[in-house]
Design a protein around this motif. Structure first.
Motif, short mmCIF file in Angstrom:
data_model
loop_
_atom_site.label_atom_id
_atom_site.label_comp_id
_atom_site.label_asym_id
_atom_site.label_seq_id
_atom_site.Cartn_x
_atom_site.Cartn_y
_atom_site.Cartn_z
N GLN A 65 1.05 -1.14 -0.08
CA GLN A 65 -0.11 -0.08 0.06
C GLN A 65 0.82 1.11 0.10
OE1 GLN A 65 -2.69 -0.54 3.29
NE2 GLN A 65 -3.98 -1.86 2.28
N THR A 66 2.19 1.07 -0.23
CA THR A 66 2.88 2.33 -0.11
C THR A 66 2.56 3.43 -1.07
OG1 THR A 66 4.85 1.12 0.58
CG2 THR A 66 5.23 2.94 -0.26
N LEU A 67 2.34 2.97 -2.31
CA LEU A 67 1.97 4.14 -3.27
C LEU A 67 0.65 4.51 -3.30
CD1 LEU A 67 4.27 2.67 -6.13
CD2 LEU A 67 4.79 4.75 -4.81
N GLU A 68 -0.01 4.28 -2.21
CA GLU A 68 -1.52 4.71 -2.02
C GLU A 68 -1.44 5.68 -0.77
OE1 GLU A 68 -3.83 1.51 -0.96
OE2 GLU A 68 -3.24 0.37 -2.87
N ARG A 69 -0.22 5.88 -0.43
CA ARG A 69 -0.19 7.09 0.84
C ARG A 69 0.19 8.52 0.14
NH1 ARG A 69 -2.51 4.91 4.63
NH2 ARG A 69 -1.39 6.26 6.00
N PHE A 70 -0.48 9.33 0.80
CA PHE A 70 -0.26 10.83 0.10
C PHE A 70 1.05 11.34 0.23
CE2 PHE A 70 -0.40 15.22 1.36
CZ PHE A 70 -0.87 15.68 0.06
N TRP A 71 1.60 11.11 1.56
CA TRP A 71 2.97 11.65 1.92
C TRP A 71 3.95 11.01 1.11
CZ3 TRP A 71 3.36 16.35 3.19
CH2 TRP A 71 2.52 16.99 3.85
N VAL A 72 3.85 9.82 0.82
CA VAL A 72 4.81 8.90 0.05
C VAL A 72 4.75 9.45 -1.37
CG1 VAL A 72 5.39 6.69 -0.94
CG2 VAL A 72 4.83 6.77 1.51
N LEU A 73 3.78 9.58 -1.81
CA LEU A 73 3.78 10.04 -3.35
C LEU A 73 4.24 11.47 -3.47
CD1 LEU A 73 -0.04 8.89 -4.49
CD2 LEU A 73 2.50 7.98 -5.02
N LYS A 74 3.87 12.45 -2.50
CA LYS A 74 4.54 13.67 -2.43
C LYS A 74 6.16 13.61 -2.30
CE LYS A 74 3.44 18.23 -0.47
NZ LYS A 74 2.19 18.53 -0.96
N GLU A 75 6.67 12.65 -1.41
CA GLU A 75 8.20 12.54 -1.46
C GLU A 75 8.49 12.03 -2.65
OE1 GLU A 75 7.91 11.20 3.45
OE2 GLU A 75 8.16 9.69 1.77
N VAL A 76 8.20 11.24 -3.46
CA VAL A 76 8.67 10.62 -4.62
C VAL A 76 8.53 11.79 -5.47
CG1 VAL A 76 8.18 9.11 -6.45
CG2 VAL A 76 7.71 8.22 -4.22
N ARG A 77 7.49 12.48 -5.60
CA ARG A 77 7.32 13.67 -6.60
C ARG A 77 8.65 14.63 -6.47
NH1 ARG A 77 1.40 13.22 -5.84
NH2 ARG A 77 0.94 11.97 -7.73
N TRP A 78 8.91 14.93 -5.18
CA TRP A 78 10.15 15.90 -4.70
C TRP A 78 11.39 15.27 -5.30
CZ3 TRP A 78 7.99 16.56 0.92
CH2 TRP A 78 7.16 17.64 0.81
N ALA A 79 11.50 13.98 -5.03
CA ALA A 79 12.68 13.16 -5.62
C ALA A 79 12.79 13.40 -7.00
CB ALA A 79 12.63 11.76 -4.87
N LEU A 80 11.73 13.31 -7.75
CA LEU A 80 11.70 13.44 -9.18
C LEU A 80 12.33 14.71 -9.72
CD1 LEU A 80 8.66 11.38 -10.05
CD2 LEU A 80 10.97 10.63 -10.83
N GLN A 81 11.71 15.73 -8.61
CA GLN A 81 11.90 17.14 -9.10
C GLN A 81 13.21 17.52 -8.95
OE1 GLN A 81 9.81 19.64 -6.31
NE2 GLN A 81 11.11 21.34 -6.82
N TYR A 82 13.78 16.91 -8.02
CA TYR A 82 15.36 16.98 -7.77
C TYR A 82 16.44 15.87 -8.38
CZ TYR A 82 14.02 20.48 -4.48
OH TYR A 82 13.42 21.77 -3.97
N ARG A 83 15.51 15.26 -9.10
CA ARG A 83 16.36 14.21 -9.89
C ARG A 83 17.07 13.37 -9.03
NH1 ARG A 83 15.65 14.63 -14.94
NH2 ARG A 83 17.34 13.47 -16.09
N LYS A 84 16.87 12.80 -8.06
CA LYS A 84 17.50 12.12 -7.14
C LYS A 84 17.86 10.66 -7.50
CE LYS A 84 18.20 15.16 -4.16
NZ LYS A 84 19.58 15.74 -3.52
N ASN A 85 18.80 10.05 -7.25
CA ASN A 85 19.09 8.45 -7.57
C ASN A 85 18.03 7.97 -6.85
OD1 ASN A 85 20.31 6.06 -8.62
ND2 ASN A 85 21.24 6.01 -6.59
N VAL A 86 17.13 7.15 -7.58
CA VAL A 86 15.79 6.38 -6.82
C VAL A 86 16.41 4.91 -6.65
CG1 VAL A 86 13.62 5.65 -6.84
CG2 VAL A 86 14.16 7.92 -7.53
N ILE A 87 16.42 4.56 -5.32
CA ILE A 87 16.67 2.95 -5.08
C ILE A 87 15.12 2.33 -4.69
CG2 ILE A 87 17.83 1.48 -3.98
CD1 ILE A 87 19.99 3.66 -3.59
#
Length: 169
Positions: free
Chosen positions: A88-110
């Motif tokens: 259920q991780t990708l159903e969580r509001f804050w997780v999705l927001k965190e992932v979007r910030w990681a995309l915004q800052y082009r972080k290496n995603v593991i």
């Protein structure tokens, strides 16, 4: 009525490594994965000094300021972004927001996916890849998230050390 085009999150903003304060930001579904993420955080932090890494600490909501600004800054100032996936991780509001910030800052995603079905996991990464496709409809975002090998995590199966080596590599 016209349909708005999907929001693209993949940004061009990158943060220089010397500006980073954290080795990684650990994102997870708190209700399910807090215990696993705490173990993972301790394992990573114990291993970093032996690698002579400049960044020695991991940002988690258990040890840092879990406000919106605190999470945003934690992601921006982390070298890597670790997404600990349970069903259920990708159903969580804050997780999705965190992932979007990681995309915004082009972080290496593991991507670390929990394989123990008794604790919110799924044995096949394709389950999580399909969730990512549903949560991030833009192909550039999906490609950025799925470009690395996903790392399985199951403490019972002894995956801890293998998974840790993959993350630190």
């Amino acid at each position: 009525a016209s349909v708005a085009s999907p929001t693209r999150y993949l940004g061009s903003v990158s943060v220089a490594d010397e500006e980073c304060l954290w080795a990684c930001f650990l994102s997870h579904h708190q209700e399910v994965a807090t215990g696993f993420v705490k173990v993972l955080m301790l394992m990573i932090e114990a291993k970093l000094p032996t690698l002579r890494a400049r960044l020695q600490k991991v940002w988690t909501d258990m040890t840092e300021v879990p406000t919106e600004q605190g999470m945003h800054d934690g992601i921006r100032q982390s070298r890597d972004f670790v997404l600990f996936l349970t069903t259920q991780t990708l159903e969580r509001f804050w997780v999705l927001k965190e992932v979007r910030w990681a995309l915004q800052y082009r972080k290496n995603v593991i991507l670390v996916y929990h394989t123990d079905t008794r604790n919110g996991g799924h044995p096949e990464f394709t389950y999580f890849a399909n969730q990512i496709k549903g949560a991030f409809p833009d192909p550039d975002d999906r490609e950025w998230l799925l470009r690395n090998q996903a790392v399985p995590y199951d403490q019972r199966a002894g995956h801890d050390e293998v998974m840790l080596e993959n993350i630190l590599r």
